[in-house]
Design a protein around this motif. Structure first.
Motif, PDB file in Angstrom:
ATOM      1  N   TYR A   1      -9.134  -9.808  -9.353  1.00  0.00           N
ATOM      2  CA  TYR A   1     -10.598  -9.294  -8.938  1.00  0.00           C
ATOM      3  C   TYR A   1     -10.808  -8.052  -8.311  1.00  0.00           C
TER       4      TYR A   1
ATOM      5  N   PRO B   1      -4.116 -15.139 -15.928  1.00  0.00           N
ATOM      6  CA  PRO B   1      -3.784 -14.002 -15.222  1.00  0.00           C
ATOM      7  C   PRO B   1      -2.811 -13.060 -15.876  1.00  0.00           C
TER       8      PRO B   1
ATOM      9  N   THR C   1     -16.267 -11.529  -9.708  1.00  0.00           N
ATOM     10  CA  THR C   1     -15.542 -12.126 -10.765  1.00  0.00           C
ATOM     11  C   THR C   1     -16.452 -12.203 -12.133  1.00  0.00           C
TER      12      THR C   1
ATOM     13  N   PRO D   1      -9.571 -17.500 -19.599  1.00  0.00           N
ATOM     14  CA  PRO D   1      -8.898 -16.515 -18.978  1.00  0.00           C
ATOM     15  C   PRO D   1      -7.608 -16.705 -18.515  1.00  0.00           C
TER      16      PRO D   1
ATOM     17  N   TYR E   1      -5.692 -16.465  -7.401  1.00  0.00           N
ATOM     18  CA  TYR E   1      -5.915 -15.746  -8.104  1.00  0.00           C
ATOM     19  C   TYR E   1      -7.087 -14.737  -8.095  1.00  0.00           C
TER      20      TYR E   1
ATOM     21  N   PRO F   1      -7.253  -9.380 -14.201  1.00  0.00           N
ATOM     22  CA  PRO F   1      -7.741 -10.568 -15.191  1.00  0.00           C
ATOM     23  C   PRO F   1      -7.283 -10.343 -16.698  1.00  0.00           C
TER      24      PRO F   1
ATOM     25  N   LEU G   1      -7.640 -19.951 -13.422  1.00  0.00           N
ATOM     26  CA  LEU G   1      -8.001 -19.144 -12.427  1.00  0.00           C
ATOM     27  C   LEU G   1      -8.911 -19.663 -11.393  1.00  0.00           C
TER      28      LEU G   1
END
Length: 428
Positions: free
Chosen positions: A365, A151, A400, A149, A361, A161, A356
């Motif tokens: 979501y 950002p 998430t 992942p 962060y 995401p 994340l």
């Protein structure tokens, strides 16, 4: 030696000013001038403008000269104005009067055009190969890190995401657009101007189709005035394609510099790919990518420079056009070095896998969490308002594990489709 000299030479200041950087830059073009001269000599022989024996002698001497270029032994001293005068001098020195016949039915105008276009064809093909190499490196990285992942940002604010796979393959697919433009520039260059002479043809019965085939051009530039009008245009078209590659590469370099900073700390490189500070022992500076960014920013100005240089010129040759070489040829070398450094450096990039986990962060979501409400039946605008109120009240709880499944999203990168698109683009 000057091919236009009629016995009254220019003074030293005029010579220095008018020759400019031609002697140095022509060393990059001379192999192509020799190649074109070889085809021209062969054509002169077949057209009966010189004897077969003379054509063979010229071709043999030019082949020997080409070997000197390959060996790095070919020079253009201050006694010569450019590669054209040097080549003709050497032919005359070796062959006597036969060497003087090489300039029959041509001019320095079509000589430089054909040499430049052969050079650009080769360089554009080489740049396209380097772009393919960078593309493959990015795609490999996308495959290796497709689920890591990252950002996503808009306005440099935390947005949604993303993933390293999405980031790497985004730049890979963007390079395909650049290949389209490289292909277009090569097509413009792939038209034989030889035989247009000074821009109005000649009374000699030359065979331009023959030289077109001998030099490997796709077609010829039929109209002799149009052929000369190609000077400046082919450089601008090439510069536009190069600027497109530079724009992609420069933006990627900026991302690299940003993501390497301690405030982000998303990626890193080994020490040997960074530099330090003379007073701050902790520094690991991304100088390679800062220079790529800077060089690519300058390259993006190249088309505008060439447009400014050529914008008010009438048809026919003007000495202003000599200056296109001083802009374009060094730029070609700069872009090639940027592509080489980016591709080799990326082989050692390191990515963080736990980015994340930082609570800041969580807001990535918000859209996914909102979308879950919509999937449950709530109107989008109501869900948006409810989510905004929850964020403002501090009661927002992110979802998430939402799935992204559509083509090109973080859950469906379409890497094979992107590879297939590049394969098709490289076919032209």
């Amino acid at each position: 030696m000057k091919l236009w000299d009629k016995g009254q030479g220019a003074d030293a200041k005029t010579d220095q000013f008018t020759v400019g950087q031609d002697r140095e830059l022509d060393l990059l073009l001379v192999q192509y001038d020799i190649q074109a001269s070889r085809a021209h000599a062969q054509m002169l022989g077949q057209a009966g403008l010189i004897t077969g024996e003379e054509a063979t002698s010229l071709i043999t001497a030019l082949d020997e000269m080409a070997e000197e270029v390959t060996a790095g032994k070919f020079t253009i001293g201050s006694d010569f104005e450019d590669m054209h005068s040097r080549i003709e001098y050497l032919l005359t020195e070796r062959l006597g009067d036969t060497g003087k016949k090489i300039h029959t039915a041509r001019s320095r105008n079509d000589q430089i055009l054909v040499a430049l276009q052969l050079y650009l064809k080769a360089e554009l093909s080489g740049i396209r190969g380097q772009v393919e190499g960078l593309f493959n490196r990015l795609m490999t990285l996308a495959e290796e890190h497709q689920s890591v992942p990252l950002p996503g940002y808009t306005h440099l604010q935390v947005a949604m995401p993303s993933s390293f796979g999405l980031w790497f393959s985004a730049y890979a697919e963007s390079l395909i657009d650049d290949v389209f433009l490289l292909n277009a520039a090569e097509r413009v260059a792939d038209q034989n101007p030889l035989g247009s002479a000074a821009g109005y043809g000649s009374s000699f019965p030359i065979d331009r189709e023959m030289t077109t085939k001998a030099l490997g051009f796709e077609t010829l530039k039929y109209n002799v005035v149009a052929a000369q009008m190609g000077r400046g245009k082919v450089e601008r078209t090439t510069a536009t394609a190069m600027a497109s590659v530079a724009a992609t590469l420069g933006k990627f370099a900026m991302d690299i510099c940003l993501y390497m900073s301690q405030n982000f700390d998303f990626i890193s490189f080994p020490d040997h790919l960074t530099t330090g500070s003379s007073i701050m022992p902790h520094k690991k500076n991304p100088d390679i990518f800062e220079l790529i960014r800077g060089k690519c920013n300058l390259l993006q100005g190249l088309p505008n420079q060439l447009f400014l240089l050529t914008t008010n010129l009438t048809s026919g040759y003007h000495r202003d056009l000599q200056l296109t070489k001083e802009l374009l040829l060094p730029a070609v070398e700069q872009l090639k070095s940027c592509l080489e450094m980016a591709t080799s450096s990326l082989a050692e990039i390191r990515v963080r896998i736990d980015i994340l986990k930082d609570p800041k962060y969580d807001y990535l979501y918000s859209v996914d969490t909102l979308n879950e409400r919509v999937l449950e039946g709530m109107p989008f605008r109501d869900a948006y308002r409810e989510m905004g109120e929850a964020i403002a009240a501090g009661t927002y709880k992110p979802v998430t594990d939402a799935k992204h499944t559509h083509q090109g999203s973080i859950g469906n990168l379409c890497l094979e489709e992107i590879r297939a698109k590049m394969t098709q683009a490289l076919k032209g």
